[in-house]
Design an enzyme around this catalytic site. Structure first.
Site, mmCIF file in Angstrom:
data_model
loop_
_atom_site.group_PDB
_atom_site.id
_atom_site.type_symbol
_atom_site.label_atom_id
_atom_site.label_comp_id
_atom_site.label_asym_id
_atom_site.label_seq_id
_atom_site.Cartn_x
_atom_site.Cartn_y
_atom_site.Cartn_z
ATOM 1 N N HIS A 59 -23.208 -14.757 29.665
ATOM 2 C CA HIS A 59 -22.592 -13.567 29.073
ATOM 3 C C HIS A 59 -21.171 -13.365 29.625
ATOM 4 C CE1 HIS A 59 -24.288 -10.181 26.549
ATOM 5 N NE2 HIS A 59 -23.085 -9.707 26.799
ATOM 6 N N SER A 97 -20.764 -8.895 16.478
ATOM 7 C CA SER A 97 -21.684 -8.281 17.453
ATOM 8 C C SER A 97 -22.431 -7.100 16.843
ATOM 9 C CB SER A 97 -20.877 -7.798 18.661
ATOM 10 O OG SER A 97 -21.645 -6.927 19.455
ATOM 11 N N TYR A 144 -28.729 -7.550 19.223
ATOM 12 C CA TYR A 144 -29.343 -7.017 20.443
ATOM 13 C C TYR A 144 -30.628 -6.336 20.008
ATOM 14 C CZ TYR A 144 -25.239 -7.433 23.560
ATOM 15 O OH TYR A 144 -24.219 -7.898 24.347
ATOM 16 N N THR A 170 -29.261 -12.426 21.218
ATOM 17 C CA THR A 170 -28.826 -12.428 22.619
ATOM 18 C C THR A 170 -30.017 -12.054 23.501
ATOM 19 O OG1 THR A 170 -26.564 -11.947 22.012
ATOM 20 C CG2 THR A 170 -27.211 -11.403 24.267
ATOM 21 N N LYS A 198 -29.020 -16.972 22.425
ATOM 22 C CA LYS A 198 -27.806 -16.971 23.268
ATOM 23 C C LYS A 198 -28.069 -16.311 24.615
ATOM 24 C CE LYS A 198 -23.098 -15.073 23.323
ATOM 25 N NZ LYS A 198 -23.187 -13.938 24.240
HETATM 26 C C1 LIG Z 1 -15.545 -7.769 26.116
HETATM 27 C C2 LIG Z 1 -16.786 -8.567 25.890
HETATM 28 C C3 LIG Z 1 -17.776 -8.056 25.064
HETATM 29 C C4 LIG Z 1 -18.926 -8.817 24.814
HETATM 30 N N1 LIG Z 1 -19.858 -8.322 23.942
HETATM 31 C C5 LIG Z 1 -20.934 -9.101 23.629
HETATM 32 C C6 LIG Z 1 -21.867 -8.672 22.648
HETATM 33 O O1 LIG Z 1 -21.721 -7.618 22.052
HETATM 34 N N2 LIG Z 1 -22.922 -9.492 22.392
HETATM 35 C C7 LIG Z 1 -23.108 -10.694 23.043
HETATM 36 O O2 LIG Z 1 -24.076 -11.405 22.783
HETATM 37 N N3 LIG Z 1 -22.225 -11.119 23.961
HETATM 38 C C8 LIG Z 1 -21.141 -10.371 24.271
HETATM 39 N N4 LIG Z 1 -20.233 -10.832 25.172
HETATM 40 C C9 LIG Z 1 -20.375 -12.181 25.744
HETATM 41 C C10 LIG Z 1 -19.631 -13.186 24.862
HETATM 42 O O3 LIG Z 1 -20.287 -13.324 23.613
HETATM 43 C C11 LIG Z 1 -19.555 -14.590 25.512
HETATM 44 O O4 LIG Z 1 -20.834 -14.969 25.947
HETATM 45 C C12 LIG Z 1 -18.577 -14.619 26.681
HETATM 46 O O5 LIG Z 1 -17.438 -13.836 26.412
HETATM 47 C C13 LIG Z 1 -18.155 -16.064 26.966
HETATM 48 O O6 LIG Z 1 -17.290 -16.150 28.046
HETATM 49 P P1 LIG Z 1 -15.675 -16.198 27.907
HETATM 50 O O7 LIG Z 1 -15.242 -14.803 27.616
HETATM 51 O O8 LIG Z 1 -15.238 -16.661 29.242
HETATM 52 O O9 LIG Z 1 -15.339 -17.143 26.777
HETATM 53 C C14 LIG Z 1 -19.086 -10.079 25.446
HETATM 54 C C15 LIG Z 1 -18.084 -10.573 26.284
HETATM 55 C C16 LIG Z 1 -16.934 -9.840 26.504
HETATM 56 C C17 LIG Z 1 -15.859 -10.432 27.397
#
Ligand SMILES: Cc1cc2nc3c(=O)[nH]c(=O)nc-3n(C[C@H](O)[C@H](O)[C@H](O)COP(=O)(O)O)c2cc1C
Length: 379
Positions: free
Chosen positions: A276, A107, A130, A156, A252
């Site tokens: 997300h 990330s 981002y 993203t 994404k």
């Molecule tokens: C704690 C956390 C932090 C996340 N940080 C980012 C991030 O920095 N960039 C991003 O594109 N998505 C981020 N996401 C979304 C995840 O990449 C992903 O889309 C999502 O966790 C998928 O769902 P799941 O947790 O049910 O597998 C984050 C999700 C969580 C739970």
């Protein structure tokens, strides 16, 4: 580790080991968490067909993702502050993914920087971007990802503004972060976590610290980051990023057929159907319900990936059955990381691999490519 039989076991262990504020941060969805819950509920509703007496002795979970071999139709999703679930979390998760033969995504909001991870692992990884208002900084980040030989850029596109997560405010996970007495007491009861984070390479956003002038303090850094997400981001910026990035681009955060059609025309290699993890638009459809119409509209033009609610190999089969070429896992591997560092992430991947393998056998399928809508009993 053998007693960790499913992702839920890893989740329970992570809840005991990781301080409340960071567990809440990982678990939360935005607002009333309706979309977060829908991600799981809608996946669980999909019933798979049990087939019998098919010869399934020679089967494989291997596939390709973006044309590269992958041991599983799975990659690790970008997770901000991954290195706060366990010290050096990004490096450990990347190593576990690479040993298992699947892609890892770092990330923008990671604790270890692009360079930290690149120096600590053997193979290329994906970098998630981002886009911030400071476009000079974004250009530099893209150049750093290219210099580190990242093999894909995951842009993203669903976070121009931030959905509110109530617990993050209650816990003082606001920006700037507040150190409240209850957080300090909680951390004192998690010594193994505290030690791992203390020993970790970094304790702040590694990609940003030191690259924006005057950003030595965590507070100033956090304020800068919060003010930098760009509500003006639009499709022209995607063109600009594509012109800067020499490699494969993944978009994404797509949930709508119209957006998927535009995305397919950008020349991106793949899109990720994602809300997300239920952390942005509360009230948006579950990812799995958004998947079939998007696959029908653009599945032959662009590689369609999926995330949101994947907690098992059965869930992988469900998403593949509805047309995803591969899935991303977020929380499932984060639980593993919080529970046991690199070994925990490795276990999370192994659990989902074993489950997918057995699920394929019981569905009478031997190849990942054969998991399609025929394996669904009912939606
Ligand atoms: C704690 C956390 C932090 C996340 N940080 C980012 C991030 O920095 N960039 C991003 O594109 N998505 C981020 N996401 C979304 C995840 O990449 C992903 O889309 C999502 O966790 C998928 O769902 P799941 O947790 O049910 O597998 C984050 C999700 C969580 C739970």
């Amino acid at each position: 580790m053998k007693t960790m039989t499913c992702i839920e076991d890893l989740r329970e262990t992570a809840h005991r080991k990781v301080p409340r504020a960071f567990i809440d941060y990982a678990e939360a969805g935005s607002y009333a968490e309706q979309t977060l819950r829908a991600n799981r509920a809608d996946l669980e509703r999909i019933k798979l067909r049990q087939r019998i007496l098919c010869d399934v002795s020679a089967r494989s979970t291997a596939t390709t993702i973006l044309g590269e071999p992958s041991a599983l139709p799975l990659s690790l999703a970008p997770i901000g502050l991954c290195g706060m679930q366990h010290g050096d979390g990004e490096i450990l998760a990347c190593r576990a993914a690479q040993q298992a033969g699947i892609p890892f995504t770092l990330s923008t909001m990671s604790i270890c920087s692009i360079e930290d991870v690149a120096a600590a692992v053997d193979k290329p990884f994906w970098f998630q971007l981002y886009v911030m208002k400071d476009r000079g900084f974004i250009r530099a980040l893209i150049e750093r990802a290219a210099a580190a030989k990242c093999s894909a850029l995951v842009l993203t596109v669903d976070l121009q503004v931030l959905g509110q997560r109530h617990n993050d405010i209650r816990n003082g996970m606001t920006v700037p972060p507040e150190l409240r007495i209850k957080n300090i007491i909680d951390i004192a009861t998690k010594p193994a976590w505290a030690l791992s984070v203390l020993r970790g390479k970094r304790k702040t956003f590694g990609n940003i610290a030191g690259h924006v002038s005057g950003m030595e303090s965590v507070t100033v850094l956090s304020e800068w980051t919060a003010s930098q997400f760009d509500p003006a981001l639009n499709w022209k910026d995607v063109e600009w990023i594509k012109s800067l990035w020499p490699g494969k681009l993944i978009l994404k955060g797509i949930l709508d057929v119209e957006d998927a059609r535009i995305a397919a025309k950008t020349g991106a290699a793949a899109l990720v159907v994602s809300n997300h993890g239920g952390r942005q638009l509360d009230g948006a459809p579950s990812s799995i319900s958004a998947l079939p119409p998007i696959v029908d509209a653009v599945g032959s033009d662009i590689e369609v990936m999926f995330d949101g609610g994947i907690r098992s190999g059965q869930d992988l089969a469900r998403a593949l059955a509805l047309g995803a070429r591969s899935c991303m896992s977020g929380r499932a591997y984060i639980y593993g990381l919080g529970a046991a560092g690199q070994a925990g992430v490795a276990r999370a991947i192994e659990i989902m691999r074993n489950e997918l393998d057995v699920t394929m056998a019981l569905m009478g399928v031997t190849k990942v490519a054969d998991i399609d809508r025929h394996v669904i009993a009912s939606l």
